[in-house]
Scaffold this motif. Sequence first.
Motif, PDB file in Angstrom:
ATOM      1  N   ILE A 174       0.846  -1.196   0.000  1.00  0.00           N
ATOM      2  CA  ILE A 174       0.000   0.000   0.000  1.00  0.00           C
ATOM      3  C   ILE A 174       0.880   1.244   0.000  1.00  0.00           C
ATOM      4  CG2 ILE A 174      -1.733   1.307   1.287  1.00  0.00           C
ATOM      5  CD1 ILE A 174      -2.625  -1.440   2.489  1.00  0.00           C
ATOM      6  N   ASP A 175       0.618   2.129  -0.948  1.00  0.00           N
ATOM      7  CA  ASP A 175       1.215   3.459  -0.983  1.00  0.00           C
ATOM      8  C   ASP A 175       0.077   4.440  -0.765  1.00  0.00           C
ATOM      9  OD1 ASP A 175       3.851   2.535  -1.680  1.00  0.00           O
ATOM     10  OD2 ASP A 175       3.142   2.272  -3.726  1.00  0.00           O
ATOM     11  N   LEU A 176       0.272   5.361   0.158  1.00  0.00           N
ATOM     12  CA  LEU A 176      -0.819   6.215   0.592  1.00  0.00           C
ATOM     13  C   LEU A 176      -0.364   7.662   0.679  1.00  0.00           C
ATOM     14  CD1 LEU A 176      -3.752   5.954   1.718  1.00  0.00           C
ATOM     15  CD2 LEU A 176      -2.738   5.573   3.955  1.00  0.00           C
ATOM     16  N   GLU A 177      -1.179   8.571   0.134  1.00  0.00           N
ATOM     17  CA  GLU A 177      -0.996  10.010   0.296  1.00  0.00           C
ATOM     18  C   GLU A 177      -2.253  10.550   0.954  1.00  0.00           C
ATOM     19  OE1 GLU A 177      -0.250  11.876  -3.458  1.00  0.00           O
ATOM     20  OE2 GLU A 177       1.403  10.526  -3.932  1.00  0.00           O
ATOM     21  N   MET A 178      -2.079  11.378   2.000  1.00  0.00           N
ATOM     22  CA  MET A 178      -3.227  11.892   2.753  1.00  0.00           C
ATOM     23  C   MET A 178      -3.067  13.394   2.971  1.00  0.00           C
ATOM     24  SD  MET A 178      -3.049   8.814   5.537  1.00  0.00           S
ATOM     25  CE  MET A 178      -1.253   8.918   5.531  1.00  0.00           C
TER      26      MET A 178
ATOM     27  N   SER B 254     -10.044  11.595  10.381  1.00  0.00           N
ATOM     28  CA  SER B 254     -10.528  12.904   9.917  1.00  0.00           C
ATOM     29  C   SER B 254      -9.679  13.464   8.783  1.00  0.00           C
ATOM     30  CB  SER B 254     -10.573  13.896  11.084  1.00  0.00           C
ATOM     31  OG  SER B 254     -11.434  13.434  12.083  1.00  0.00           O
ATOM     32  N   ILE B 255      -9.372  12.604   7.852  1.00  0.00           N
ATOM     33  CA  ILE B 255      -8.609  12.998   6.665  1.00  0.00           C
ATOM     34  C   ILE B 255      -9.604  13.517   5.631  1.00  0.00           C
ATOM     35  CG2 ILE B 255      -7.131  12.139   4.803  1.00  0.00           C
ATOM     36  CD1 ILE B 255      -6.271   9.900   6.820  1.00  0.00           C
ATOM     37  N   SER B 256      -9.285  14.625   4.979  1.00  0.00           N
ATOM     38  CA  SER B 256     -10.217  15.185   4.006  1.00  0.00           C
ATOM     39  C   SER B 256     -10.067  14.577   2.616  1.00  0.00           C
ATOM     40  CB  SER B 256     -10.034  16.697   3.916  1.00  0.00           C
ATOM     41  OG  SER B 256      -8.720  17.006   3.488  1.00  0.00           O
ATOM     42  N   TRP B 257      -8.871  14.049   2.296  1.00  0.00           N
ATOM     43  CA  TRP B 257      -8.599  13.499   0.967  1.00  0.00           C
ATOM     44  C   TRP B 257      -7.481  12.486   1.082  1.00  0.00           C
ATOM     45  CZ3 TRP B 257      -3.911  13.595  -1.545  1.00  0.00           C
ATOM     46  CH2 TRP B 257      -3.898  13.191  -2.892  1.00  0.00           C
ATOM     47  N   LEU B 258      -7.567  11.445   0.270  1.00  0.00           N
ATOM     48  CA  LEU B 258      -6.456  10.494   0.192  1.00  0.00           C
ATOM     49  C   LEU B 258      -6.359   9.904  -1.193  1.00  0.00           C
ATOM     50  CD1 LEU B 258      -7.552   7.315   0.137  1.00  0.00           C
ATOM     51  CD2 LEU B 258      -7.920   7.749   2.547  1.00  0.00           C
ATOM     52  N   ARG B 259      -5.153   9.480  -1.513  1.00  0.00           N
ATOM     53  CA  ARG B 259      -4.871   8.709  -2.732  1.00  0.00           C
ATOM     54  C   ARG B 259      -4.201   7.432  -2.256  1.00  0.00           C
ATOM     55  NH1 ARG B 259      -1.425  11.892  -5.995  1.00  0.00           N
ATOM     56  NH2 ARG B 259      -3.260  12.649  -7.086  1.00  0.00           N
ATOM     57  N   MET B 260      -4.743   6.299  -2.686  1.00  0.00           N
ATOM     58  CA  MET B 260      -4.205   5.010  -2.267  1.00  0.00           C
ATOM     59  C   MET B 260      -3.875   4.162  -3.485  1.00  0.00           C
ATOM     60  SD  MET B 260      -6.034   1.918  -0.110  1.00  0.00           S
ATOM     61  CE  MET B 260      -6.681   3.085   1.059  1.00  0.00           C
ATOM     62  N   LYS B 261      -2.658   3.639  -3.495  1.00  0.00           N
ATOM     63  CA  LYS B 261      -2.270   2.651  -4.495  1.00  0.00           C
ATOM     64  C   LYS B 261      -2.192   1.322  -3.763  1.00  0.00           C
ATOM     65  CE  LYS B 261       1.431   1.457  -7.718  1.00  0.00           C
ATOM     66  NZ  LYS B 261       2.774   1.870  -8.210  1.00  0.00           N
TER      67      LYS B 261
ATOM     68  N   GLY C 293      -2.608  -3.810  -9.651  1.00  0.00           N
ATOM     69  CA  GLY C 293      -3.375  -3.251  -8.556  1.00  0.00           C
ATOM     70  C   GLY C 293      -4.262  -2.126  -9.024  1.00  0.00           C
ATOM     71  N   LEU C 294      -4.535  -1.217  -8.113  1.00  0.00           N
ATOM     72  CA  LEU C 294      -5.384  -0.092  -8.459  1.00  0.00           C
ATOM     73  C   LEU C 294      -4.969   1.147  -7.673  1.00  0.00           C
ATOM     74  CD1 LEU C 294      -7.712   0.039  -5.938  1.00  0.00           C
ATOM     75  CD2 LEU C 294      -8.341  -2.048  -7.091  1.00  0.00           C
ATOM     76  N   LEU C 295      -5.397   2.270  -8.186  1.00  0.00           N
ATOM     77  CA  LEU C 295      -5.121   3.571  -7.587  1.00  0.00           C
ATOM     78  C   LEU C 295      -6.448   4.296  -7.451  1.00  0.00           C
ATOM     79  CD1 LEU C 295      -2.945   5.709  -6.782  1.00  0.00           C
ATOM     80  CD2 LEU C 295      -2.953   6.420  -9.165  1.00  0.00           C
ATOM     81  N   ILE C 296      -6.771   4.714  -6.210  1.00  0.00           N
ATOM     82  CA  ILE C 296      -8.032   5.432  -6.000  1.00  0.00           C
ATOM     83  C   ILE C 296      -7.769   6.744  -5.273  1.00  0.00           C
ATOM     84  CG2 ILE C 296      -9.354   3.284  -5.918  1.00  0.00           C
ATOM     85  CD1 ILE C 296      -9.680   3.757  -2.881  1.00  0.00           C
ATOM     86  N   GLU C 297      -8.656   7.685  -5.457  1.00  0.00           N
ATOM     87  CA  GLU C 297      -8.684   8.941  -4.705  1.00  0.00           C
ATOM     88  C   GLU C 297     -10.064   9.084  -4.104  1.00  0.00           C
ATOM     89  OE1 GLU C 297      -7.333  12.611  -6.428  1.00  0.00           O
ATOM     90  OE2 GLU C 297      -5.943  11.563  -7.736  1.00  0.00           O
TER      91      GLU C 297
END
Length: 120
Positions: free
Chosen positions: A30-34, A88-95, A109-113
């Motif tokens: 999992i790669d995650l941006e928050m 309480s994260i307002s936005w994330l991108r997950m691979k 895999g997949l990438l979602i926002e």
Amino acid sequence: MDIVFIEGLCVDATIGVFDWERKIKQRLRIDLEMAWDIRQAASTDDLQYALDYKAVSDRISEHVAGTEYELLESLAEELSELLLNDFSISWLRMKLSKPGAVPTASNVGLLIERGQRGDR
């Protein structure tokens, strides 16, 4: 918008549609941006105002260990909802990657926002 990220978080999951997959654990990555406004944490040097990436990582690992899925899509959707709500994260991108699922590919895999981009 500031970004807190986690790269290469490995979790073992029961995931897949084939019978043999339901009997084993498979390694997911999992790669995650928050989105997170870091200014208060920076000015106070206090963890209570930061997005604690250790707590996020632990929560993901706990959740995945206690669940079973057929599809990566189901896991990604559930994890994103859990993180948006619990932290309480307002936005994330997950691979979400399932290395080895296709022998002729290095990764699939997949990438979602999810959520809303912008200032927190």
